[in-house]
Enzyme design. Structure first.
Site, PDB file in Angstrom:
ATOM      1  N   TRP A 123      33.799 -13.811 -24.179  1.00 37.92           N
ATOM      2  CA  TRP A 123      35.261 -13.860 -24.054  1.00 37.92           C
ATOM      3  C   TRP A 123      35.703 -15.325 -24.202  1.00 37.92           C
ATOM      4  CZ3 TRP A 123      38.237 -14.402 -18.957  1.00 37.92           C
ATOM      5  CH2 TRP A 123      39.620 -14.253 -19.179  1.00 37.92           C
ATOM      6  N   ASP A 137      29.955 -10.136 -15.393  1.00 43.04           N
ATOM      7  CA  ASP A 137      31.400  -9.994 -15.595  1.00 43.04           C
ATOM      8  C   ASP A 137      31.663  -8.514 -15.860  1.00 43.04           C
ATOM      9  OD1 ASP A 137      34.019  -9.874 -16.408  1.00 43.04           O
ATOM     10  OD2 ASP A 137      33.942 -11.706 -17.590  1.00 43.04           O
ATOM     11  N   LYS A 147      42.114  -3.486 -16.292  1.00 40.00           N
ATOM     12  CA  LYS A 147      42.062  -2.501 -17.367  1.00 40.00           C
ATOM     13  C   LYS A 147      41.890  -1.094 -16.811  1.00 40.00           C
ATOM     14  CE  LYS A 147      41.252  -6.494 -19.409  1.00 40.00           C
ATOM     15  NZ  LYS A 147      41.753  -7.266 -20.504  1.00 40.00           N
TER      16      LYS A 147
END
Ligand code: LMR
Length: 397
Positions: free
Chosen positions: A130, A211, A246
């Site tokens: 990311w 993560d 999300k």
């Protein structure tokens, strides 16, 4: 002071949303930032969350500060959502979650905590990762090094190179690994590869720093934490930075958690006290709203079921879009093999286009994606898929 400050270029991901908003083309498509979208390209509020919000509105009787670690109920729900209700580490209180302002906040307070105690800790990051990992972790003082992860030619993860490079990771190093739905490539470790990773961590003494921003959007709520649970079972220490942005659709509410898993309850509660003190120095107190709603949803079996159904719907929609895009590209005459998109997980995949081709899609077709050709699959819909496939076909010619 201000006269000497130079302007920063827009963020590589978030800047796209601003340009997209200004674009007057009625056919424009936003495949930029990782935000779930429905068929009308809206990001809906999850209905279980809406109901929890109403319940909260009716019952919340104070806006005084919450506990520094966040609501106890939220923390308990999150640790068992990640590790499972039967986890030995949870039962023995050597796994604790605390509230953080989003997954990014969780990454940052962990990095600050590690760096305050072990300055310059070597931290391995997948290439690619990311785009915000390096700024968030690097500016906390950690020393970042890369490990290869994705083979762009074969469109699959390069496990051999990854494991070979990680032979250099030693005791005390952190290895940042995506728990599921790798951002940006969508390529995840399979069970056997997680096993190999866990064995390497065990042998070499590095600490996995997971993560977990997309739990539930890959293969399922339980399936997506296969790797994390394996690590927690096998290893003395694991750190998880997770997000509710999300899977609960709570993006703007900044709701995430740091989970520390260690050898004894005492060591973990001492470490948590340090993470909290780090947070106190950075932003003092955590936000309450998102965590309160997650707590309500997860502790009410009806709402929990409703949320799981909505999450399943989101995941299945994204999976369906993956298959439809592959089929549509074929049907408009694209020769290249895009079948890898169907195998990848979560919101993202690389199309495998050059930066020039991406720029043409943005400039000439108003189709927005990150320079690397990462697309947010959830931005595709039955309304735009024909135009998208035809435009990709044209830039590939
Ligand atoms: C993304 O990768 O697009 C999302 O995680 C949004 C962000 O903050 O970059």
């Amino acid at each position: 002071m201000f006269q000497s400050i130079e302007r920063r270029p827009p963020d590589t991901i978030l800047g796209l949303s601003d340009t997209f908003k200004k674009d007057a083309n009625p056919n424009k498509i936003d495949l930029g930032a990782g935000v779930y979208k429905d068929v009308n390209s809206n990001t809906p509020i999850v209905s279980a969350i809406k109901k929890a919000e109403q319940k909260l509105w009716e019952t919340e009787d104070s806006k005084s500060y919450i506990a520094q670690a966040g609501p106890e109920g939220f923390n308990r729900q999150i640790v068992s959502m990640i590790l499972g209700g039967d986890s030995a580490a949870v039962k023995e209180q050597r796994a604790i979650s605390i509230l953080a302002p989003g997954g990014s906040g969780a990454l940052r307070i962990t990095a600050e905590f590690v760096n305050a105690n072990f300055p310059g800790t070597r931290t391995w990051i997948s290439a690619p990762s990311w785009a915000n990992h390096v700024p968030i972790l690097g500016s906390a003082g950690l020393s970042l090094v890369e490990y290869p992860y994705y083979n762009y030619d074969k469109h699959e993860i390069d496990i051999d190179q990854m494991m070979d490079t990680l032979k250099g990771a030693t005791t005390g190093d952190l290895v940042l690994i995506h728990g599921c739905c790798h951002n940006p490539c969508g390529g995840d470790l399979n069970k056997e590869q997680w096993q190999a990773f866990a064995e390497a961590a065990e042998k070499q003494g590095f600490i996995p720093f997971v993560d977990l921003a997309y739990q539930g959007l890959g293969d399922g709520l339980e399936e997506d934490v296969y790797g994390v649970r394996l690590l927690a079972e096998k290893l003395p220490e694991v750190i998880v930075a997770s997000s509710c942005s999300k899977n609960f659709g709570l993006y703007r509410e900044r709701t995430g958690a740091v989970t520390l898993i260690g050898e004894t309850a005492d060591q973990i509660s001492a470490s948590v006290s340090q993470v909290i003190s780090t947070a106190r120095q950075m932003y003092s107190m955590p936000p309450s709203h998102g965590a309160a709603m997650v707590d309500i949803v997860l502790s009410d079996s009806g709402l929990k079921q409703e949320w799981i159904s909505e999450l399943t719907e989101m995941r299945e929609r994204i999976d369906g879009l993956r298959s439809q895009l592959v089929a549509k590209l074929k049907s408009v005459g694209v020769d290249q093999d895009f079948s890898f998109i169907e195998k990848e997980k979560g919101m993202f995949s690389f199309l495998g286009l050059s930066p020039e081709q991406v720029q043409t899609l943005i400039n000439d077709y108003s189709i927005y994606m990150v320079k690397s050709s990462r697309i947010n699959v959830a931005g595709i819909s039955s309304r735009n898929i024909d135009y998208l496939a035809e435009s990709i076909a044209k830039v590939l010619k």
